[in-house]
Scaffold this active site. Structure first.
Site, PDB file in Angstrom:
ATOM      1  N   GLN A 178      12.470  -2.181   0.115  1.00 32.29           N
ATOM      2  CA  GLN A 178      11.323  -2.078   0.719  1.00 32.29           C
ATOM      3  C   GLN A 178      11.801  -3.496   1.426  1.00 32.29           C
ATOM      4  OE1 GLN A 178       9.336  -0.972   1.915  1.00 32.29           O
ATOM      5  NE2 GLN A 178       9.162   0.584   0.256  1.00 32.29           N
ATOM      6  N   LYS A 221      19.867  11.291  -7.993  1.00 28.62           N
ATOM      7  CA  LYS A 221      18.183  10.991  -7.268  1.00 28.62           C
ATOM      8  C   LYS A 221      17.568  12.616  -7.285  1.00 28.62           C
ATOM      9  CE  LYS A 221      17.077   9.304  -2.318  1.00 28.62           C
ATOM     10  NZ  LYS A 221      17.151   9.564  -0.682  1.00 28.62           N
ATOM     11  N   ASP A 234      -2.161   2.932   3.081  1.00 24.95           N
ATOM     12  CA  ASP A 234      -1.092   2.899   3.555  1.00 24.95           C
ATOM     13  C   ASP A 234      -1.688   4.735   4.598  1.00 24.95           C
ATOM     14  OD1 ASP A 234       0.123   2.371   6.212  1.00 24.95           O
ATOM     15  OD2 ASP A 234       1.920   2.532   4.633  1.00 24.95           O
ATOM     16  N   TRP A 246       8.725  -3.155   3.712  1.00 26.89           N
ATOM     17  CA  TRP A 246       7.345  -4.152   3.484  1.00 26.89           C
ATOM     18  C   TRP A 246       8.052  -5.413   3.518  1.00 26.89           C
ATOM     19  CZ3 TRP A 246       4.402  -5.913  -1.042  1.00 26.89           C
ATOM     20  CH2 TRP A 246       3.490  -6.518  -0.546  1.00 26.89           C
ATOM     21  N   LYS A 286      13.353  17.571  -4.498  1.00 26.33           N
ATOM     22  CA  LYS A 286      12.190  18.291  -4.883  1.00 26.33           C
ATOM     23  C   LYS A 286      13.491  19.788  -5.049  1.00 26.33           C
ATOM     24  CE  LYS A 286       7.831  17.751  -3.837  1.00 26.33           C
ATOM     25  NZ  LYS A 286       5.806  17.297  -3.184  1.00 26.33           N
ATOM     26  N   PRO A 328       0.963  -1.773  -0.329  1.00 27.66           N
ATOM     27  CA  PRO A 328      -0.098  -0.322   0.085  1.00 27.66           C
ATOM     28  C   PRO A 328       0.664   1.102   0.314  1.00 27.66           C
ATOM     29  CG  PRO A 328       0.068  -1.383   2.185  1.00 27.66           C
ATOM     30  CD  PRO A 328       0.811  -1.814   1.184  1.00 27.66           C
ATOM     31  N   TRP A 346       4.998   0.023   9.994  1.00 31.12           N
ATOM     32  CA  TRP A 346       5.739  -1.174   8.583  1.00 31.12           C
ATOM     33  C   TRP A 346       5.029  -1.825   9.886  1.00 31.12           C
ATOM     34  CZ3 TRP A 346       8.274   0.319   4.375  1.00 31.12           C
ATOM     35  CH2 TRP A 346       8.663   1.427   4.215  1.00 31.12           C
TER      36      TRP A 346
END
Ligand SMILES: [Zn+2]
Ligand SMILES: [Zn+2]
Length: 1022
Positions: free
Chosen positions: A597, A634, A86, A601, A637, A47, A560
């Site tokens: 992850q 990377k 999530d 997750w 913003k 999610p 998590w």
């Protein structure tokens, strides 16, 4: 007739039309429902949090999540896919704090937890519409109408149930431990969260501090001058918390005289401390130092218990390194895992010189472990120090700001030996980027180390793509497993379901709402029922032991844990859907997320499933590499290098982006993304495919070709047999690559087939489609190309579902109305292996190789491809090769544009005067540099045809239009046109070919061909 397909295609527009078609015909739902009763294929959707716009990395993972289930459905699996959101945790809280302009937990409490959480609830789905729009637009088929949402009461209740199972087995405990703590968020982080936030090249102080030996200890060493232990640290803020120094008992230490004082440090580190060359007045073992005392840097009140040894002494430590520092390690039990452990063992006082928000305490105190226990058991009280002045510098300052103040203070007192800056790796909060502090406090743990062997054994059953993650990043993580610090001192999360007695301190873990309601003395329930703070905190009941009030502990749990519980919690198991273990809904066949992850997750899924059921909950996982900008940086913003997926999709379409994601690089690799890469994919693949499709539709309509499902055709030419063989091989390859969770390999195979189809089959077959008689050969060409395109639409459906649908709708449904009304309702193609001719494939590959060498040799000789040659010399690798070329001789001659071939066995034989050679790995082609006048004239005729065909297109004529052609030129040009008049007329559909000044309304252009001026004109005939 097929719907015309212009070569000028607007992919985004085509896709929008397909989206409406899918919606109108409910294609996704039908693709799922039509397979009911078939074996299940389960995707678990990891999610996302919808409190911000989806980025390009979300598109990447969603495309990979989509391609496998689409394929499985076409293969006959029943695969409902359910979206999830999530909705808990720090990310959400931080966003709301930003909106409210808060910077501390105190402000939240003041504002009201109810209002704060209400805002979290609202903010968490703030971008839901955008997520849904993006999901739909990129063709990620997942049920968005019935998603699971982690903040639902039912979801929370399953998490409670899971924790209760662990509690009952003694797997949940509260520990006073040093945990990574975010001072800004005011909460502990789990080790997997810490792993997400390391930053390299962080600048910190690197300081050498002098700890003065007590006079007594100085005497014991027989030193006649003031002596100091030299210790090194990069965190000066921990110095007020120092209560011991550790040495390596077996290492050598030296006493060095510096400016009339003595410094003590490890011999091996003299040079590193800048003390090489100074006089060593004494040498000793670490053991000789153990038990010596020094003067505390700050006079902090210490609460001792009876029998406690005095603090500020030298202890031994097997952790003392001789690689850096001084061999004397400063120990602050409150601020390091090892420090804490050794402090417990040695009975060292723990001094909290800073508070949980990372600010310097006014008046810190120290308590030995025994003293703390007495206070906890009510046998002692916390002393109140008599001092009122700040004991340490920088009161109220944040640790990093306190560093220079502490150093100034130590310097003024002559205790700072050396001060520098270093760059090293340091952990930061993965969410708010505050530097993490290792801080001793009470935290709730799940004893994952108790099931470490099962975690490792379970991983053996999981297939990882790429494979190296299995025993690399993920396996290592499991090998180094530590208990899961899973409580958070926060507000918006699944509340920890542990209640504590106000009076006797007993605990009770509640496993469900029903459990809670049945407790004696239960009270506090209000409607509407909400399991979040602060409402859940109102729910109290009687203590079983003493009858006093049980109140919930203040913590919420790690978000998590929420997402890791999704295999159960999305179904409100075990309160509902009890059959999910029997009906195939557990475990998942497939999950896919990015590589970070492995500690997020992927881990929380695996840990919870192992803790509860002692088995893994997913079978296959594609683990994606990170996505960077074109320069390899990377995207952020702050840097302004974020690429908005919408901009790409609106310009190139979703299929282009999907094809890029799936084929540009293997999924596990780091990828550099830019708009150019998508433009390139569009040009190289999508447009090539489209042009073949457009070519087919255009000519098929001219010739009124209608595919006939009934006719089994015997293919006429070697070319047809070859491409059909390649097509069937392609089906085999794509099928097995997708079966092995390798869409990249599968996609690349399709791309290479489409290349051969366009650049070899269609190019070489052009004349067959072009000639005016409708003979069997022409029909075979149409049937072959049709079969290729229809099969491609099905093979491509999981990858580029829009374009695949466009092809299918026109090519299949335009003709066979009884066919499934979407390509996504069709079955995956099945190869007819009897039509695979490997030898023919190899032969054709060789022809391709020889023609490419021929082109290279021509280009070096400065001879155009259209210029016919009498003979070229060819050298191949073996006699088998020679046979291959014999079989396909017409193709070879035509490709090389020669009248004949001469074969040689030896490279030396190619070395003839007047020939230009091009060779590669045992293969070579030599072309003559000189051209006979006769061939030059033929070359000129071909050149004229080529120009006329370009002019037809430029003038906007239809392919089938008949024209009148005019020319003007000198004697040579006139003679060429006269000699080749029939050929020119036939190739250009010219009814007339006349000399003269072109009249009004004629499209004309002038050229210089082979040194001769020529003016050409074309005119459409009515
Ligand atoms: Zn933080
Ligand atoms: Zn009690």
């Amino acid at each position: 007739m097929f719907r015309p397909a212009s070569s000028k295609v607007n992919f985004p527009q085509v896709e929008e039309n397909i989206l409406s078609l899918w919606k109108e015909k409910n294609v996704f739902e039908r693709s799922v429902d039509s397979r009911q009763g078939c074996p299940r294929f389960v995707l678990y959707e990891g999610p996302p949090t919808a409190n911000g716009s989806p980025g390009i990395h979300h598109v990447l993972s969603r495309v990979f999540k989509d391609v496998i289930p689409r394929y499985k459905v076409m293969k006959g699996y029943y695969s409902p896919r359910i979206a999830g959101w999530d909705t808990h945790g720090l990310p959400i809280e931080l966003e709301v704090e930003r909106e409210l302009g808060f910077s501390s937990k105190a402000q939240i409490e003041e504002y009201g937890v109810d209002r704060f959480n209400a805002q979290c609830r609202e903010s968490v789905l703030g971008y839901l519409r955008e997520w849904e729009a993006m999901t739909e637009r990129i063709g990620f088929w997942i049920d968005l109408k019935h998603p699971y949402i982690t903040m639902d009461n039912s979801y929370i209740e399953t998490c409670w149930w899971a924790i209760k199972q662990m509690w009952d087995r003694g797997l949940v405990y509260q520990g006073y431990k040093v945990t990574p703590h975010c001072p800004r968020c005011g909460t502990s982080l789990s080790s997997h969260e810490v792993a997400l936030g390391y930053q390299d090249n962080v600048e910190d102080p690197s300081v050498y501090i002098k700890f003065k030996l007590t006079e007594e200890s100085q005497r014991r060493l027989n030193l006649g001058k003031p002596a100091y232990f030299l210790a090194w640290t990069t965190t000066p803020w921990t110095l007020p918390g120092n209560t011991a120094l550790a040495v390596a008992p077996d290492a050598d230490y030296a006493v060095v005289e510096v400016e009339n004082e003595y410094l003590i440090l490890a011999s091996a580190l003299l040079k590193q401390a800048g003390l090489e060359g100074y006089e060593v007045v004494e040498r000793m073992k670490g053991n000789d130092l153990v038990g010596l005392h020094y003067e505390p840097l700050y006079k902090i009140p210490i609460g001792y218990s009876k029998g406690d040894k005095l603090a500020y002494r030298v202890i031994e430590g097997d952790f003392v390194s001789m690689d850096e520092g001084t061999g004397i390690v400063h120990i602050a039990p409150a601020y390091g895992e090892i420090d804490f452990e050794v402090g417990e063992k040695e009975g060292l006082p723990l001094v909290h010189a800073i508070d949980l928000s990372g600010r310097v305490e006014d008046i810190p105190i120290g308590l030995t472990p025994r003293r703390r226990k007495e206070i906890f058991e009510g046998l002692a009280v916390v002393m109140s120090p008599v001092v009122t002045l700040p004991l340490t510098p920088g009161r109220g300052a944040f640790v990093k700001d306190a560093d220079p103040l502490i150093l100034d203070d130590l310097k003024s007192r002559g205790l700072l030996f050396r001060s520098e800056r270093i760059r090293h790796t340091y952990p930061f909060c993965w969410r708010c980027e505050a530097p993490l502090l290792y801080y001793a406090k009470q935290t709730w743990y799940i004893r994952t180390t108790a099931v470490k062997e099962s975690l490792i054994a379970g991983n053996n059953e999981i297939s990882w793509y790429p494979e190296y993650i299995k025993y690399g990043r993920f396996g290592d993580w499991l090998e180094n497993n530590v208990d899961w610090a899973f409580s958070r001192e926060r507000y918006w999360g699944t509340p920890l379901n542990i209640w504590c007695c106000e009076s006797c301190g007993g605990y009770d873990c509640v496993g469900s709402v029903e459990d809670l309601k049945e407790k004696a003395g239960f009270t506090g329930l209000k409607e509407p029922f909400d399991l979040h703070r602060p409402y859940v905190d109102e729910l109290t009941f009687d203590c079983r032991q003493c009858g006093a009030r049980m109140r919930r502990v203040p913590e919420v749990i790690d978000c998590w844990f929420d997402s890791g519980a999704m295999p159960l919690a999305q179904w409100h198991y075990p309160f509902e859907n009890e059959s999910l273990f029997e009906d195939g809904r557990f475990p998942a066949d497939y999950i896919c997320e990015a590589v970070d992850q492995t500690r997020g997750w992927f881990y929380s899924l695996h840990a919870i499933s192992t803790l509860l059921f002692n088995r893994p909950c997913f079978k296959n996982v594609i683990c994606l590499g990170h996505i960077l900008d074109a320069k390899g940086e990377k995207m952020s913003k702050a840097k302004g290098n974020v690429i908005e997926p919408w901009a790409i999709i609106n310009k190139y379409g979703a299929d282009a982006l999907r094809w890029y994601c799936l084929t540009a690089t293997p999924p596990g690799n780091v990828r550099r993304f830019s708009e150019d890469t998508v433009a390139e994919v569009t040009r190289r693949f999508l447009l090539t495919l489209w042009n073949v499709y457009s070519f087919f539709v255009t000519y098929a309509n001219i010739d009124h070709f209608t595919p006939d499902a009934e006719v089994t055709l015997s293919y006429q030419s070697e070319l047809d047999k070859w491409i059909i063989s390649e097509l069937n091989q392609l089906i085999v390859d794509v099928d097995s690559a997708l079966e092995a969770y390798n869409p990249t390999e599968a996609g690349r195979r399709i791309e290479s087939f489409v290349n051969d189809l366009s650049n070899w089959y269609v190019r070489r077959s052009r004349r067959r489609f072009w000639k005016s008689e409708s003979d069997a050969d022409k029909l075979s060409a149409y049937t072959t190309l049709y079969e290729c395109l229809v099969t491609l639409s099905k093979l491509l459906a999981p990858f580029i579902p829009f374009l695949a649908e466009e092809l299918y709708q026109n090519l299949v449904l335009g003709v066979f109305s009884e066919a499934p009304d979407s390509v996504h309702l069709a079955d995956f193609p099945v190869a007819d292996v009897t039509r695979i001719d490997k030898q023919l494939g190899a032969d054709t590959k060789l022809v391709m190789k020889i023609s490419s060498l021929g082109r290279a040799a021509r280009s070096r000789a400065g001879i155009k491809v259209r210029q016919p040659l009498a003979e070229v010399i060819v050298k191949v690798g073996s006699s088998r090769d020679w046979q291959s070329l014999q079989c396909l001789m017409p193709q070879v001659l035509d490709e090389l544009n020669v009248k004949g071939l001469e074969f040689v066995d030896n490279m030396v034989e190619l070395d003839k005067p007047g020939y230009v050679v091009s060779s590669e790995g045992g293969y070579a082609v030599a072309v003559p540099a000189e051209i006979s006048p006769e061939l030059a004239r033929e070359g000129m005729a071909r050149e004229i045809v080529h120009r006329l065909q370009t002019m037809r297109r430029s003038a906007g004529f239809d392919i089938a239009d008949y024209i009148a052609t005019y020319y003007q030129g000198g004697d040579y040009v006139r003679q060429v046109i006269k000699d080749f008049a029939d050929y020119i007329k036939q190739e250009t559909l010219s009814r007339q070919l006349g000399e003269g000044i072109p009249e009004e309304g004629v499209f004309s252009e002038s050229y210089k061909l082979g040194g001769y001026d020529i003016l050409l004109g074309v005119k459409r005939l009515g």
